[in-house]
Design a protein around this motif. Structure first.
Motif, PDB file in Angstrom:
ATOM      1  N   ILE A  71       0.885  -1.116  -0.002  1.00 14.87           N
ATOM      2  CA  ILE A  71      -0.019  -0.225   0.173  1.00 14.87           C
ATOM      3  C   ILE A  71       0.974   1.271   0.074  1.00 14.87           C
ATOM      4  O   ILE A  71       0.628   2.165  -0.560  1.00 14.87           O
ATOM      5  CB  ILE A  71      -0.852  -0.109   1.256  1.00 14.87           C
ATOM      6  CG1 ILE A  71      -1.784  -1.109   1.121  1.00 14.87           C
ATOM      7  CG2 ILE A  71      -1.638   1.522   1.375  1.00 14.87           C
ATOM      8  CD1 ILE A  71      -2.887  -1.245   2.347  1.00 14.87           C
ATOM      9  N   SER A  72       2.047   1.245   0.794  1.00 13.92           N
ATOM     10  CA  SER A  72       2.749   2.230   1.022  1.00 13.92           C
ATOM     11  C   SER A  72       3.676   2.656  -0.403  1.00 13.92           C
ATOM     12  O   SER A  72       3.671   3.778  -0.747  1.00 13.92           O
ATOM     13  CB  SER A  72       3.954   2.018   2.047  1.00 13.92           C
ATOM     14  OG  SER A  72       3.220   1.946   3.386  1.00 13.92           O
ATOM     15  N   THR A  73       4.065   1.704  -1.102  1.00 16.31           N
ATOM     16  CA  THR A  73       4.676   2.112  -2.136  1.00 16.31           C
ATOM     17  C   THR A  73       3.962   2.096  -3.299  1.00 16.31           C
ATOM     18  O   THR A  73       4.526   2.812  -4.207  1.00 16.31           O
ATOM     19  CB  THR A  73       5.682   0.478  -2.454  1.00 16.31           C
ATOM     20  OG1 THR A  73       4.934  -0.601  -2.578  1.00 16.31           O
ATOM     21  CG2 THR A  73       6.662   0.521  -1.467  1.00 16.31           C
ATOM     22  N   THR A  74       2.849   1.328  -3.485  1.00 12.66           N
ATOM     23  CA  THR A  74       2.125   1.592  -4.849  1.00 12.66           C
ATOM     24  C   THR A  74       0.986   2.700  -4.671  1.00 12.66           C
ATOM     25  O   THR A  74       0.514   3.203  -5.792  1.00 12.66           O
ATOM     26  CB  THR A  74       1.234   0.462  -5.277  1.00 12.66           C
ATOM     27  OG1 THR A  74       0.451  -0.201  -4.116  1.00 12.66           O
ATOM     28  CG2 THR A  74       2.225  -0.835  -5.372  1.00 12.66           C
ATOM     29  N   GLU A  75       0.354   2.943  -3.626  1.00 10.72           N
ATOM     30  CA  GLU A  75      -0.547   3.891  -3.331  1.00 10.72           C
ATOM     31  C   GLU A  75      -0.245   5.217  -2.632  1.00 10.72           C
ATOM     32  O   GLU A  75      -0.959   6.078  -2.689  1.00 10.72           O
ATOM     33  CB  GLU A  75      -1.743   3.349  -2.784  1.00 10.72           C
ATOM     34  CG  GLU A  75      -2.394   1.992  -3.564  1.00 10.72           C
ATOM     35  CD  GLU A  75      -3.625   1.353  -2.782  1.00 10.72           C
ATOM     36  OE1 GLU A  75      -4.537   1.937  -2.605  1.00 10.72           O
ATOM     37  OE2 GLU A  75      -3.378   0.227  -2.576  1.00 10.72           O
ATOM     38  N   GLY A  76       0.813   4.960  -1.933  1.00  9.59           N
ATOM     39  CA  GLY A  76       1.325   6.076  -0.971  1.00  9.59           C
ATOM     40  C   GLY A  76       0.868   5.855   0.523  1.00  9.59           C
ATOM     41  O   GLY A  76      -0.239   5.250   0.803  1.00  9.59           O
ATOM     42  N   VAL A  77       1.617   6.395   1.455  1.00  9.97           N
ATOM     43  CA  VAL A  77       1.258   5.930   2.865  1.00  9.97           C
ATOM     44  C   VAL A  77       0.159   7.001   3.420  1.00  9.97           C
ATOM     45  O   VAL A  77      -0.513   6.474   4.092  1.00  9.97           O
ATOM     46  CB  VAL A  77       2.485   6.804   3.513  1.00  9.97           C
ATOM     47  CG1 VAL A  77       2.304   6.795   5.073  1.00  9.97           C
ATOM     48  CG2 VAL A  77       3.808   6.047   3.366  1.00  9.97           C
ATOM     49  N   LEU A  78      -0.085   8.195   2.632  1.00 10.57           N
ATOM     50  CA  LEU A  78      -1.488   8.736   2.772  1.00 10.57           C
ATOM     51  C   LEU A  78      -2.716   7.993   2.811  1.00 10.57           C
ATOM     52  O   LEU A  78      -3.814   8.311   3.412  1.00 10.57           O
ATOM     53  CB  LEU A  78      -1.500  10.307   2.343  1.00 10.57           C
ATOM     54  CG  LEU A  78      -0.414  11.187   2.633  1.00 10.57           C
ATOM     55  CD1 LEU A  78      -0.560  12.513   1.962  1.00 10.57           C
ATOM     56  CD2 LEU A  78      -0.530  11.499   4.174  1.00 10.57           C
ATOM     57  N   THR A  79      -2.551   6.964   1.656  1.00  6.01           N
ATOM     58  CA  THR A  79      -3.956   6.312   1.512  1.00  6.01           C
ATOM     59  C   THR A  79      -4.075   5.332   2.923  1.00  6.01           C
ATOM     60  O   THR A  79      -5.551   5.150   3.122  1.00  6.01           O
ATOM     61  CB  THR A  79      -3.444   5.032   0.322  1.00  6.01           C
ATOM     62  OG1 THR A  79      -3.041   5.658  -0.643  1.00  6.01           O
ATOM     63  CG2 THR A  79      -4.465   4.160   0.269  1.00  6.01           C
ATOM     64  N   LEU A  80      -3.372   5.248   3.835  1.00  5.13           N
ATOM     65  CA  LEU A  80      -3.766   4.531   4.980  1.00  5.13           C
ATOM     66  C   LEU A  80      -4.591   5.443   5.822  1.00  5.13           C
ATOM     67  O   LEU A  80      -5.221   5.005   6.915  1.00  5.13           O
ATOM     68  CB  LEU A  80      -2.394   4.182   5.702  1.00  5.13           C
ATOM     69  CG  LEU A  80      -1.490   3.043   5.193  1.00  5.13           C
ATOM     70  CD1 LEU A  80      -0.270   2.872   5.868  1.00  5.13           C
ATOM     71  CD2 LEU A  80      -2.300   1.838   5.091  1.00  5.13           C
TER      72      LEU A  80
END
Length: 333
Positions: A71-80
């Motif tokens: 999730i962090s690498t493909t969508e970005g940390v802020l996605t969380l």
């Protein structure tokens, strides 16, 4: 004696403080709920991703660490943190109602007496979650819709409007019976365990933050593990509108959800997301109870000191009054 000495009051013992008012309970509860949900939101987002049934290989995660990395690498940390606004708005009033209901029901059911009262504590916890979940459920639906892989909602309001427009208001409450089926046993176990651990670790009942941290964490982990199967069913219902699977989209209630999970993955399907669920609830309940007890204690002490100082000032005023300190000399003839 100086004015400083007159109004100086020793910090009272924790258990000798007067009972916290309902207002204190609600304020402390609201702050505790917002703090807990905000801090633990990324782990909750990972738990939701791992519980959702999907055929998209990009949304299937083998472990909590793998989910975090992808999730962090493909969508970005802020996605969380997508959807966090929903829980911040809902958690405040919901937890204010949650803790105040629990405290009042504890009195009614007799859970405040000496010794352990697991049945009374569990019953009070059940009442608290019935009241608060009715308020929180729509916010929880919006939160999970925004957490799933590929979510296109721009904001909490956008998600809310879309769900109501395409699925009706009922979609915000379709998981409510399942939510209660999960949260009533969860909160019953949670509160009964918390009170047991709290009293066992701290028999004197004095204010001790480490007690609330430890008791809260243990109670949260135990309750989370025991109710994971029901949480998986609840997640399936709350996210069905985002699924491309017609069977999942047409699931109408808890029995449908359980049947789908059993048919597709057997017993293992009911424990999807177990690890992040425990890892999220254990610190979450520790944070929540520590924050709640600290703020409640702080307000109780301040209320006690204000009342004590007012009483001391009133007593000083009465003793220094000219009418009380002077003597009347009869006139001489």
């Amino acid at each position: 004696m100086s004015d400083t000495e007159i109004v100086s009051v020793e910090d009272p013992e924790y258990e000798s403080l007067p009972d916290a008012s309902v207002t204190m309970q609600m304020v402390a509860g609201a702050c505790a709920g917002i703090t807990e949900h905000t801090f633990m939101y990324p782990i909750d987002a990972i738990k939701t991703r791992m519980q959702v049934f999907t055929s998209n290989p990009q949304a299937i995660y083998s472990s909590m660490g793998a989910a975090l990395k992808r999730i962090s690498t493909t969508e970005g940390v802020l996605t969380l943190y997508r959807g966090v606004t929903s829980v911040m708005v809902g958690a405040g009033p919901a937890h204010a109602l949650y803790f105040s209901t629990y405290e009042q029901c504890k009195k009614v059911f007799g859970a405040n007496g000496e010794g352990h009262h697991p049945i009374a504590s569990a019953a009070a916890g059940a009442c608290a979650t019935i009241a608060s979940d009715g308020l929180m459920n729509p916010f929880d639906v919006v939160k999970q819709r925004m957490q799933v892989h590929g979510s296109t909602y721009r904001s909490m309001i956008d998600c809310f409007k879309s769900v109501v427009r395409t699925e009706g208001v009922g979609a915000l409450y379709i998981s409510y019976p399942t939510t209660l089926t999960m949260t009533i046993p969860f909160q019953s176990i949670h509160f009964a365990s918390y009170e047991y651990f709290r009293k066992t670790l701290n028999p004197s009942g004095q204010y001790a933050p480490w007690t609330h941290i430890t008791a809260g964490g243990l109670a949260g982990a135990l309750a989370a593990a025991a109710t994971t199967p029901l949480d998986v069913a609840k997640t399936l219902l709350q996210t069905r509108g985002t699924s491309t699977d017609p069977v999942i989209r047409n699931a109408r209630g808890m029995l449908d959800a359980i049947g789908i999970i059993w048919k597709r993955q057997g017993i293992n399907g009911f424990f999807r997301g177990l690890q992040p669920r425990i890892f999220s609830h254990m610190p979450a309940t520790a944070i929540c109870w520590t924050t709640y007890e600290f703020l409640k204690h702080l307000m109780q002490v301040q209320s006690y000191l204000v009342t004590k100082r007012a009483n001391v000032a009133a007593a000083k005023s009465a003793t220094s009054s000219p009418l009380s300190s002077s003597t009347t000399t009869p006139p001489t003839r």
